[in-house]
Design a protein around this motif. Structure first.
Motif, PDB file in Angstrom:
ATOM      1  N   LEU A  28       0.824  -1.206   0.000  1.00 24.39           N
ATOM      2  CA  LEU A  28       0.000   0.000   0.000  1.00 24.39           C
ATOM      3  C   LEU A  28       0.860   1.258   0.000  1.00 24.39           C
ATOM      4  CD1 LEU A  28      -2.793  -0.966   2.582  1.00 24.39           C
ATOM      5  CD2 LEU A  28      -2.926  -1.037   0.094  1.00 24.39           C
ATOM      6  N   SER A  29       2.002   1.210   0.700  1.00 17.81           N
ATOM      7  CA  SER A  29       2.857   2.394   0.816  1.00 17.81           C
ATOM      8  C   SER A  29       3.446   2.829  -0.519  1.00 17.81           C
ATOM      9  CB  SER A  29       3.984   2.139   1.819  1.00 17.81           C
ATOM     10  OG  SER A  29       4.912   1.193   1.315  1.00 17.81           O
ATOM     11  N   LYS A  30       3.410   1.931  -1.496  1.00 17.89           N
ATOM     12  CA  LYS A  30       3.959   2.248  -2.818  1.00 17.89           C
ATOM     13  C   LYS A  30       2.933   2.919  -3.731  1.00 17.89           C
ATOM     14  CE  LYS A  30       7.511  -1.385  -2.954  1.00 17.89           C
ATOM     15  NZ  LYS A  30       7.427  -1.770  -1.542  1.00 17.89           N
ATOM     16  N   ILE A  31       1.695   3.037  -3.277  1.00 21.18           N
ATOM     17  CA  ILE A  31       0.645   3.653  -4.099  1.00 21.18           C
ATOM     18  C   ILE A  31       0.774   5.166  -4.019  1.00 21.18           C
ATOM     19  CG2 ILE A  31      -1.833   3.883  -4.473  1.00 21.18           C
ATOM     20  CD1 ILE A  31      -2.173   1.130  -3.182  1.00 21.18           C
ATOM     21  N   ASP A  32       0.944   5.804  -5.149  1.00 23.73           N
ATOM     22  CA  ASP A  32       1.149   7.249  -5.190  1.00 23.73           C
ATOM     23  C   ASP A  32      -0.097   8.012  -4.760  1.00 23.73           C
ATOM     24  OD1 ASP A  32       3.736   6.974  -6.149  1.00 23.73           O
ATOM     25  OD2 ASP A  32       3.133   7.124  -8.256  1.00 23.73           O
ATOM     26  N   GLY A  33       0.114   9.011  -3.927  1.00 25.74           N
ATOM     27  CA  GLY A  33      -0.928   9.987  -3.659  1.00 25.74           C
ATOM     28  C   GLY A  33      -1.854   9.734  -2.500  1.00 25.74           C
ATOM     29  N   ILE A  34      -1.705   8.610  -1.773  1.00 27.71           N
ATOM     30  CA  ILE A  34      -2.668   8.366  -0.695  1.00 27.71           C
ATOM     31  C   ILE A  34      -2.061   8.488   0.705  1.00 27.71           C
ATOM     32  CG2 ILE A  34      -4.151   6.944  -2.151  1.00 27.71           C
ATOM     33  CD1 ILE A  34      -3.105   4.480  -0.628  1.00 27.71           C
ATOM     34  N   PHE A  35      -0.737   8.502   0.806  1.00 26.77           N
ATOM     35  CA  PHE A  35      -0.105   8.627   2.121  1.00 26.77           C
ATOM     36  C   PHE A  35       0.662   9.940   2.243  1.00 26.77           C
ATOM     37  CE2 PHE A  35      -0.465   3.943   1.974  1.00 26.77           C
ATOM     38  CZ  PHE A  35      -1.099   3.743   3.186  1.00 26.77           C
ATOM     39  N   ARG A  36       0.726  10.436   3.486  1.00 31.37           N
ATOM     40  CA  ARG A  36       1.568  11.591   3.790  1.00 31.37           C
ATOM     41  C   ARG A  36       2.989  11.070   4.053  1.00 31.37           C
ATOM     42  NH1 ARG A  36      -2.308  15.433   6.224  1.00 31.37           N
ATOM     43  NH2 ARG A  36      -4.174  14.278   6.874  1.00 31.37           N
ATOM     44  N   GLY A  37       3.951  11.488   3.286  1.00 31.82           N
ATOM     45  CA  GLY A  37       5.333  11.072   3.520  1.00 31.82           C
ATOM     46  C   GLY A  37       5.597   9.649   3.069  1.00 31.82           C
ATOM     47  N   ASP A  38       6.793   9.165   3.391  1.00 35.76           N
ATOM     48  CA  ASP A  38       7.254   7.868   2.903  1.00 35.76           C
ATOM     49  C   ASP A  38       7.492   6.836   3.999  1.00 35.76           C
ATOM     50  OD1 ASP A  38       7.383   8.961   0.289  1.00 35.76           O
ATOM     51  OD2 ASP A  38       9.355   9.813   0.756  1.00 35.76           O
ATOM     52  N   ASP A  39       7.141   7.161   5.241  1.00 35.96           N
ATOM     53  CA  ASP A  39       7.536   6.294   6.347  1.00 35.96           C
ATOM     54  C   ASP A  39       6.368   5.558   7.001  1.00 35.96           C
ATOM     55  OD1 ASP A  39       6.417   8.547   7.367  1.00 35.96           O
ATOM     56  OD2 ASP A  39       8.070   9.051   8.727  1.00 35.96           O
ATOM     57  N   VAL A  40       5.300   5.326   6.256  1.00 40.30           N
ATOM     58  CA  VAL A  40       4.149   4.645   6.843  1.00 40.30           C
ATOM     59  C   VAL A  40       4.520   3.259   7.348  1.00 40.30           C
ATOM     60  CG1 VAL A  40       3.358   3.787   4.590  1.00 40.30           C
ATOM     61  CG2 VAL A  40       1.744   3.956   6.484  1.00 40.30           C
ATOM     62  N   GLN A  41       5.421   2.569   6.661  1.00 37.67           N
ATOM     63  CA  GLN A  41       5.829   1.228   7.087  1.00 37.67           C
ATOM     64  C   GLN A  41       6.470   1.244   8.472  1.00 37.67           C
ATOM     65  OE1 GLN A  41       7.663   0.196   2.963  1.00 37.67           O
ATOM     66  NE2 GLN A  41       7.554  -1.702   4.119  1.00 37.67           N
ATOM     67  N   LEU A  42       7.186   2.320   8.782  1.00 39.80           N
ATOM     68  CA  LEU A  42       7.870   2.409  10.068  1.00 39.80           C
ATOM     69  C   LEU A  42       6.947   2.903  11.173  1.00 39.80           C
ATOM     70  CD1 LEU A  42      11.263   3.986   8.899  1.00 39.80           C
ATOM     71  CD2 LEU A  42      10.779   1.581   9.420  1.00 39.80           C
ATOM     72  N   GLN A  43       5.992   3.766  10.830  1.00 38.41           N
ATOM     73  CA  GLN A  43       5.193   4.417  11.855  1.00 38.41           C
ATOM     74  C   GLN A  43       3.853   3.742  12.136  1.00 38.41           C
ATOM     75  OE1 GLN A  43       4.981   8.674  11.985  1.00 38.41           O
ATOM     76  NE2 GLN A  43       6.718   8.912  10.600  1.00 38.41           N
ATOM     77  N   ALA A  44       3.249   3.104  11.144  1.00 39.47           N
ATOM     78  CA  ALA A  44       1.943   2.475  11.355  1.00 39.47           C
ATOM     79  C   ALA A  44       2.080   1.322  12.351  1.00 39.47           C
ATOM     80  CB  ALA A  44       1.380   1.969  10.031  1.00 39.47           C
ATOM     81  N   VAL A  45       1.250   1.312  13.366  1.00 34.51           N
ATOM     82  CA  VAL A  45       1.358   0.325  14.444  1.00 34.51           C
ATOM     83  C   VAL A  45       0.362  -0.816  14.230  1.00 34.51           C
ATOM     84  CG1 VAL A  45       1.163  -0.059  16.921  1.00 34.51           C
ATOM     85  CG2 VAL A  45       2.136   2.087  16.062  1.00 34.51           C
ATOM     86  N   PHE A  46       0.879  -2.028  14.181  1.00 34.04           N
ATOM     87  CA  PHE A  46       0.046  -3.216  14.052  1.00 34.04           C
ATOM     88  C   PHE A  46      -0.486  -3.607  15.421  1.00 34.04           C
ATOM     89  CE2 PHE A  46      -0.053  -7.945  14.287  1.00 34.04           C
ATOM     90  CZ  PHE A  46      -1.121  -8.157  13.435  1.00 34.04           C
TER      91      PHE A  46
END
Length: 225
Positions: A28-46
């Motif tokens: 999902l993090s590779k989809i252009d235009g839907i996330f703020r910034g590039d670090d969702v993989q590091l910050q999103a908490v499972f």
């Protein structure tokens, strides 16, 4: 105007949900235009939950106009069945005051469907009709003893739809390739993606009586009439 996006995949009993979540968020993090910034993989908490479900809340990382997250069905022994209760799903709410609807449904939606490995996905643009349908669906499920809310049928054609080949055969009695062929030149967008068919009924969000008119038209086409 707010609309809802529901993207569902069939859970598998042998999946490690934590690893699966890492894969899904990476895609999902590779989809252009839907996330703020590039670090969702590091910050999103499972959140692993307590055995019954798990999930990742994505709203803090999504751009203005999109809220939601990912939820995973229970993988406890014996829990995974061929029912909607064993669906993983991405749930999103779109605020069309802040988001370009046509861009999302034509560009982003099909990419999320493929990234998630979905079997059924919709964008619901008439939330009042969805609520009116609920009790009817529950009663039909009881009478027909089928999971018409998810895996066994399609009660309402929505503004934007994706159905995989298995669901097409269960719901319409024809495969996804035939669904695509019957809808060609009758809808705004139709194409085969993954193991299914993606189609948009109109170039704008549909609501009110038009919802029922389009639903009837699409079902008639899929029935070969």
């Amino acid at each position: 105007m707010k609309v809802n996006v529901n993207i569902r995949r069939r859970a598998a009993a042998d999946e490690d949900v934590r690893k699966l979540n890492s894969i899904i968020i990476a895609r999902l993090s590779k989809i252009d235009g839907i996330f703020r910034g590039d670090d969702v993989q590091l910050q999103a908490v499972f959140d692993p939950g307590k055995g019954e479900s798990a999930g990742t809340y994505l709203s803090p990382f999504l751009v203005e106009g999109i809220r939601g997250g990912v939820s995973y069905a229970s993988r406890t022994p014996g829990a995974v069945k061929d029912r909607g209760t064993s669906d993983d799903f991405i749930y999103l709410e779109l605020d069309l005051e802040s988001l370009n609807y046509n861009w999302f449904v034509t560009v982003v939606f099909p990419v999320i469907v493929e990234a998630f490995g979905a079997y059924r996905s919709t964008v619901v643009t008439d939330l009042d009709q969805r609520d009116d349908d609920f009790n009817k669906i529950v009663e039909l499920c009881r009478l027909e003893k089928k999971d018409l809310k998810s895996r066994d049928g399609v009660f309402r054609i929505q503004s934007v739809n994706y159905f995989d080949d298995i669901l097409c055969k269960r719901a319409f009695g024809i495969g996804s390739k035939e669904v695509a062929a019957r809808l060609e030149e009758h809808v705004y967008v139709v194409r085969e993606i993954g193991d299914g068919v993606f189609f948009i009924t109109s170039d704008k969000p549909v609501a009110g009586p038009e919802t029922l008119i389009i639903d009837k038209k699409i079902k008639r086409l899929l029935a070969g009439r």
